[in-house]
Design an enzyme around this catalytic site. Structure first.
Site, short mmCIF file in Angstrom:
data_model
loop_
_atom_site.label_atom_id
_atom_site.label_comp_id
_atom_site.label_asym_id
_atom_site.label_seq_id
_atom_site.Cartn_x
_atom_site.Cartn_y
_atom_site.Cartn_z
CB SER A 144 59.14 33.34 45.97
OG SER A 144 58.51 33.76 44.78
CE1 TYR A 157 54.01 33.61 48.38
CE2 TYR A 157 55.04 34.80 46.56
CZ TYR A 157 54.84 33.62 47.27
OH TYR A 157 55.47 32.46 46.87
P1 NAD Z 1 51.25 24.26 47.88
O1 NAD Z 1 50.06 25.11 48.20
O2 NAD Z 1 51.11 23.16 46.91
O3 NAD Z 1 51.88 23.68 49.22
C1 NAD Z 1 52.05 24.49 50.35
C2 NAD Z 1 52.26 23.60 51.55
O4 NAD Z 1 52.41 24.43 52.72
C3 NAD Z 1 51.07 22.68 51.82
O5 NAD Z 1 51.56 21.45 52.30
C4 NAD Z 1 50.32 23.41 52.93
O6 NAD Z 1 49.54 22.56 53.73
C5 NAD Z 1 51.50 23.96 53.71
N1 NAD Z 1 51.11 25.04 54.61
C6 NAD Z 1 50.52 26.20 54.32
N2 NAD Z 1 50.30 26.91 55.44
C7 NAD Z 1 50.81 26.17 56.47
C8 NAD Z 1 50.91 26.34 57.86
N3 NAD Z 1 50.42 27.43 58.47
N4 NAD Z 1 51.49 25.37 58.59
C9 NAD Z 1 51.96 24.26 58.01
N5 NAD Z 1 51.91 24.03 56.70
C10 NAD Z 1 51.33 24.98 55.94
O7 NAD Z 1 52.36 25.28 47.38
P2 NAD Z 1 53.82 25.08 46.73
O8 NAD Z 1 53.75 25.74 45.40
O9 NAD Z 1 54.33 23.71 46.87
O10 NAD Z 1 54.62 26.06 47.69
C11 NAD Z 1 55.66 25.65 48.56
C12 NAD Z 1 56.55 26.85 48.84
O11 NAD Z 1 57.13 27.29 47.61
C13 NAD Z 1 55.81 28.06 49.42
O12 NAD Z 1 56.60 28.66 50.41
C14 NAD Z 1 55.65 28.98 48.22
O13 NAD Z 1 55.56 30.33 48.58
C15 NAD Z 1 56.95 28.68 47.47
N6 NAD Z 1 56.90 29.02 46.04
C16 NAD Z 1 56.02 28.42 45.18
C17 NAD Z 1 56.02 28.78 43.85
C18 NAD Z 1 55.08 28.17 42.83
O14 NAD Z 1 55.01 28.66 41.69
N7 NAD Z 1 54.39 27.11 43.13
C19 NAD Z 1 56.93 29.75 43.38
C20 NAD Z 1 57.80 30.33 44.28
C21 NAD Z 1 57.79 29.95 45.62
#
Ligand code: NAD
Length: 256
Positions: A144, A157
């Site tokens: 991130s 986080y």
């Molecule tokens: P999201 O909540 O839409 O998806 C997260 C996914 O991770 C889901 O499929 C959920 O079921 C899965 N998950 C969570 N805990 C789990 C576990 N214990 N075991 C297996 N699966 C698990 O979120 P997203 O925005 O798509 O995030 C994906 C990644 O990107 C994350 O690591 C998040 O930290 C990172 N991220 C997101 C953003 C943003 O703005 N959306 C920014 C920076 C980083």
């Protein structure tokens, strides 16, 4: 882009957001995809979507913070598809944001257990499978902008995402000589269910006036734009990139 057909990609957190878009892009490029996450119904529906478009996919219900689940996730992938070429450790949670005097041990353990330990466990089993096959491979972890930047109430986080830099660079140094590249993608603000939850928490006004203006491109990214960065790092076009971070964030980290 290089031919990704006859390749196998394993994506964690594939039921939603960035993970789902990444799985769809690998499938579009002809790879067979193993989809891991906690929610079976969402995974099954993505498998059906990919198969309807002529692709091949399997769903593997997995909690990435549980070692036995992660081991099974990788062995199931090999049993089903016979190989593992690309692994994307994307599963993550934002957890509960709280100041250091309020943050509970359980909050801390949950976020670190999924975001950091889950990635460690994933890489361990993925690397074992790739090394046993001897065909090289590529692993992409999802960090991130909070792999570089802290924010108030974000200790758990931000620590989990900062830790991914040390994890990614160390393991990349271990595996490079065996043809396995390991990189970290550090997205900015991306329009996913996680992001929608955060936006709801802070309110539209603070979001529009306080958060979005720090993005030079003046908008949130789309999950598909992050998927492009992840798939690029797995491709042969990225053959000289390992131990590196790629930051698709619309210019957010450039802001002073
Ligand atoms: P999201 O909540 O839409 O998806 C997260 C996914 O991770 C889901 O499929 C959920 O079921 C899965 N998950 C969570 N805990 C789990 C576990 N214990 N075991 C297996 N699966 C698990 O979120 P997203 O925005 O798509 O995030 C994906 C990644 O990107 C994350 O690591 C998040 O930290 C990172 N991220 C997101 C953003 C943003 O703005 N959306 C920014 C920076 C980083």
């Amino acid at each position: 882009m290089s031919d990704m057909s006859n390749k196998v990609a394993l994506i964690t957190g594939a039921s939603s957001g960035i993970g789902r878009a990444t799985a769809e892009l690998f499938a579009e490029k002809g790879s067979r995809v193993a989809l891991a996450a906690r929610r079976q119904a969402e995974l099954d529906s993505l498998v059906a979507d990919i198969e309807a478009r002529g692709g091949q996919a399997i769903a593997i219900k997995t909690d990435v913070s549980v070692s036995a689940d992660v081991e099974r996730m990788v062995s199931h992938t090999i049993d089903a598809f016979g190989r593992l070429d690309y692994a994307v450790n994307n599963a993550g949670i934002e957890g509960r944001f709280a100041g250091i005097t309020e943050l509970s041990e359980a909050d801390w353990d949950q976020v670190l257990g999924i975001n950091l330990k889950g990635t460690f466990l994933g890489m361990q089993h993925q690397a074992r499978a790739m090394l046993a096959a001897g065909n090289g491979g590529a692993i992409v972890n999802v960090g991130s902008v909070n792999s570089f930047l802290g924010f108030a109430t974000g200790a758990a986080y931000c620590t989990s995402k900062h830790g991914l830099i040390g994890l990614t660079t160390s393991v990349s140094a271990e595996l490079a000589s065996q043809g396995i590249r390991v990189n970290l993608v550090c997205p900015g603000i991306v329009d996913t269910p996680m992001h929608q939850r955060l936006r709801q928490d802070i309110g539209d006004e603070v979001y529009d006036q306080g958060v979005l203006p720090s993005v030079h491109l003046e908008r949130a990214g789309q999950p598909e734009e992050i998927a492009q960065a992840i798939v690029f790092l797995c491709s042969d076009e990225a053959s000289y990139i390992t131990g590196s971070t790629l930051t698709p964030d619309g210019g957010l980290t450039l802001t002073v």
